[in-house]
Design an enzyme around this catalytic site. Structure first.
Site, PDB file in Angstrom:
ATOM      1  N   GLU A 203      28.048 -12.916 -38.691  1.00 45.18           N
ATOM      2  CA  GLU A 203      27.585 -11.552 -38.478  1.00 45.18           C
ATOM      3  C   GLU A 203      26.600 -11.116 -39.549  1.00 45.18           C
ATOM      4  O   GLU A 203      25.544 -10.552 -39.260  1.00 45.18           O
ATOM      5  CB  GLU A 203      28.774 -10.569 -38.468  1.00 45.18           C
ATOM      6  CG  GLU A 203      29.769 -10.828 -37.356  1.00 45.18           C
ATOM      7  CD  GLU A 203      30.911 -11.764 -37.766  1.00 45.18           C
ATOM      8  OE1 GLU A 203      30.655 -12.803 -38.421  1.00 45.18           O
ATOM      9  OE2 GLU A 203      32.071 -11.455 -37.431  1.00 45.18           O
TER      10      GLU A 203
ATOM     11  N   ASN B  27      27.987 -18.924 -38.954  1.00 40.89           N
ATOM     12  CA  ASN B  27      28.627 -19.041 -40.260  1.00 40.89           C
ATOM     13  C   ASN B  27      28.175 -20.310 -40.957  1.00 40.89           C
ATOM     14  O   ASN B  27      27.894 -21.333 -40.328  1.00 40.89           O
ATOM     15  CB  ASN B  27      30.156 -18.944 -40.156  1.00 40.89           C
ATOM     16  CG  ASN B  27      30.808 -19.989 -39.284  1.00 40.89           C
ATOM     17  OD1 ASN B  27      30.364 -20.245 -38.171  1.00 40.89           O
ATOM     18  ND2 ASN B  27      31.882 -20.582 -39.769  1.00 40.89           N
TER      19      ASN B  27
END
Length: 180
Positions: free
Chosen positions: A94, A81
């Site tokens: 992700e 992230n």
């Protein structure tokens, strides 16, 4: 008034009328007590997700997430992230990993995704599933490749959950069939 709703995810037709009917959606998942139960490849994916998680740029929330993506050619692509002072401008691990993988292998197929999360403020002792936006991004590629993507997720300690498909985490997903 009668009308038909076609749900391509479940490949079934639901007939709707003035009578309400209850329906159930079931999901399939496996819970691993520890990483000892994972395959060699899955252990490597977890290791890579943890390594990249620990280098995440999470200076505002202190919540670090790492993801590893296993491609059909057995390459593992990672992402973490990336936060920004303007919160909506950040990006989840992700999606960073998935989009990096698909940039490197535009015609490739994703076999598995592994997600690991930890907080600098508290211990994350339960599995951390992908957020809604990440679920939708995973759905896009599962639909595109017409094959399920296994999704593993965990905290920094504790159990690991394996979903067999994004449909287990997002059963009423929006996909390209709704645009035609």
């Amino acid at each position: 008034m009668n009308f038909r709703i076609e749900n391509p995810i479940f490949k079934e037709i639901i007939l709707a009328d003035s009578n309400m009917h209850d329906h159930k959606i079931s999901t399939n998942f496996t819970v691993y007590e520890s990483s000892d139960e994972l395959s060699v490849v899955e252990k490597e994916m977890l290791k890579r997700a943890i390594e990249v998680r620990d280098t995440a740029y999470a200076r505002y929330s202190g919540f670090k997430v790492g993801a590893s993506v296993l491609m059909q050619n057995n390459d593992i692509i990672v992402g973490n992230n990336q936060e920004n002072a303007a919160y909506p401008s950040g990006m989840c691990a992700e999606r960073v990993a998935i989009w990096s993988a698909m940039s490197a292998f535009p015609e490739g197929r994703i076999k598995k995704i592994f997600i690991s999360a930890r907080s600098e403020k508290t211990s994350v002792d339960r599995p951390v599933a992908p957020c809604g936006a990440c679920r939708q991004a995973i759905a896009e590629y599962e639909v595109k490749q017409e094959r399920d993507i296994e999704i593993f997720f965990t905290g920094e300690v504790g159990k690991i959950v394996k979903a067999y498909s994004i449909k287990d985490l997002l059963p009423w997903m929006f996909d390209n069939s709704m645009l035609s």
